[in-house]
Write an enzyme that holds these catalytic residues in place. Structure first.
Site, PDB file in Angstrom:
ATOM      1  N   ASN A  18     -17.523  -7.270   4.884  1.00 14.86           N
ATOM      2  CA  ASN A  18     -16.916  -6.248   3.959  1.00 14.86           C
ATOM      3  C   ASN A  18     -17.181  -6.507   2.536  1.00 14.86           C
ATOM      4  O   ASN A  18     -16.721  -5.765   1.740  1.00 14.86           O
ATOM      5  CB  ASN A  18     -15.371  -6.274   4.249  1.00 14.86           C
ATOM      6  N   ASP A  23      -8.974   0.164  11.775  1.00 20.73           N
ATOM      7  CA  ASP A  23     -10.089   0.959  10.936  1.00 20.73           C
ATOM      8  C   ASP A  23      -9.579   2.363  10.945  1.00 20.73           C
ATOM      9  O   ASP A  23      -8.656   2.943  11.532  1.00 20.73           O
ATOM     10  CB  ASP A  23     -11.263   1.018  12.263  1.00 20.73           C
TER      11      ASP A  23
HETATM   12  C1  FPP Z   1     -10.989  -0.412   7.744  1.00 15.84           C
HETATM   13  O1  FPP Z   1     -10.874   0.738   7.214  1.00 15.84           O
HETATM   14  C2  FPP Z   1     -10.053  -1.206   7.262  1.00 15.84           C
HETATM   15  C3  FPP Z   1     -10.454  -2.364   6.655  1.00 15.84           C
HETATM   16  C4  FPP Z   1     -11.777  -2.597   6.237  1.00 15.84           C
HETATM   17  C5  FPP Z   1      -9.369  -3.543   5.891  1.00 15.84           C
HETATM   18  C6  FPP Z   1      -8.230  -3.380   6.804  1.00 15.84           C
HETATM   19  C7  FPP Z   1      -7.152  -3.642   5.611  1.00 15.84           C
HETATM   20  C8  FPP Z   1      -5.925  -3.322   5.765  1.00 15.84           C
HETATM   21  C9  FPP Z   1      -5.210  -2.574   6.914  1.00 15.84           C
HETATM   22  C10 FPP Z   1      -5.018  -3.419   4.477  1.00 15.84           C
HETATM   23  C11 FPP Z   1      -4.806  -4.732   3.994  1.00 15.84           C
HETATM   24  C12 FPP Z   1      -4.514  -5.622   4.835  1.00 15.84           C
HETATM   25  C13 FPP Z   1      -3.588  -6.620   4.605  1.00 15.84           C
HETATM   26  C14 FPP Z   1      -3.290  -7.743   5.718  1.00 15.84           C
HETATM   27  C15 FPP Z   1      -2.854  -6.493   3.475  1.00 15.84           C
HETATM   28  P1  FPP Z   1     -12.214   1.704   6.699  1.00 15.84           P
HETATM   29  O2  FPP Z   1     -11.841   1.508   5.327  1.00 15.84           O
HETATM   30  O3  FPP Z   1     -13.389   0.944   7.237  1.00 15.84           O
HETATM   31  O4  FPP Z   1     -12.076   3.212   7.185  1.00 15.84           O
HETATM   32  P2  FPP Z   1     -13.014   4.341   7.220  1.00 15.84           P
HETATM   33  O5  FPP Z   1     -13.994   3.692   8.539  1.00 15.84           O
HETATM   34  O6  FPP Z   1     -12.336   5.418   7.540  1.00 15.84           O
HETATM   35  O7  FPP Z   1     -14.059   4.427   5.968  1.00 15.84           O
END
Ligand code: FPP
Length: 238
Positions: free
Chosen positions: A64, A16
């Site tokens: 998501n 996250d």
């Molecule tokens: C949360 O950050 C992350 C995600 C919803 C997706 C996780 C994806 C990756 C780490 C990259 C792609 C993965 C692979 C395996 C290629 P957020 O966007 O919720 O962050 P925030 O809470 O700060 O907005």
């Protein structure tokens, strides 16, 4: 059963903070996800170095899809790119790829690459990377209940003799042991519908570090913290 020091076999991570990482730098959210994907590679290498058998990453949840279509598309493209770039590495490092989730619901492109990478790495025995994709803990339990219902209707399972061990067989991948340690980055104190069955007795570790800044040292710190925990699984200290 009392168990003071359990071997750390399986670490699960809620990655996250990609969006906040980007915002802090005045960048688009996609830049945070891109750096996040890079850290997946770094953390996977470290996990293997530290002798973990399983690393499970929450890469895309059933919730998501509510994000703007551009962001969803960006994440799917990153997944495809990750699979293209990492497959040779997975082979070289003898890492097996698995997935958890309703992968049928992923777009055709990344889904095909995912299934190809899973097939290509199936015999690897140097560790397992599990990507939770279109995954939700409640969805997994509903899917398990559906499978179980069909097995009962077909006369293959007697509901009266069902126990926790047998129920497990209806989860997405019963072969994967429960995580010993759950790491969540960026400081949020939530499970966010991740592995609701499997995390029942996992140790929890929350770090304020945002996922794009989480690397080898941060994983080592989490593992050291786990080493100081006393797991009793509901029993008492021996
Ligand atoms: C949360 O950050 C992350 C995600 C919803 C997706 C996780 C994806 C990756 C780490 C990259 C792609 C993965 C692979 C395996 C290629 P957020 O966007 O919720 O962050 P925030 O809470 O700060 O907005």
């Amino acid at each position: 059963m009392a168990e003071a020091k359990s071997k750390l076999r399986h670490v699960a991570i809620i990655m996250d903070g990609n969006g906040r990482w980007a915002r802090e730098r005045g960048l688009e959210r996609s830049a945070g996800h891109r750096q996040g994907a890079e850290q997946v590679r770094v953390v996977l290498e470290a996990a293997q170095e530290f002798g973990l058998e399983y690393l499970t990453l929450y890469a895309f949840s059933t919730e998501n899809w509510k994000r703007p279509p551009q962001e969803v598309l960006g994440l799917m493209n990153l997944l495809s790119e990750f699979l293209d770039r990492q497959l040779p590495q997975l082979m070289e490092r003898k890492i097996r790829l698995k997935t958890l989730g309703r992968t049928d619901g992923l777009p055709e492109g990344p889904r095909r690459k995912l299934l190809q990478a899973i097939a290509a790495t199936a015999e690897n025995r140097g560790g397992t990377l599990v990507l939770a994709l279109n995954y939700g803990g409640r969805a997994e339990l509903v899917d398990a209940a559906r499978k179980l219902g069909r097995a009962v209707a077909a006369g293959k399972v007697n509901p009266e003799t069902l126990d926790e061990q047998k129920f497990r067989d209806f989860l997405y991948d019963p072969e994967i042991p429960d995580p010993d340690l759950l790491i969540r980055t960026s400081g949020e104190l939530r499970l966010s519908n991740f592995l609701l069955w499997q995390l029942a007795y996992s140790e929890l570790y929350v770090t304020p570090v945002l996922w794009p800044d989480f690397g080898r040292n941060e994983l080592a710190e989490a593992i050291a913290a786990y080493g100081r925990r006393d797991r009793r699984f509901g029993g008492i200290k021996s």
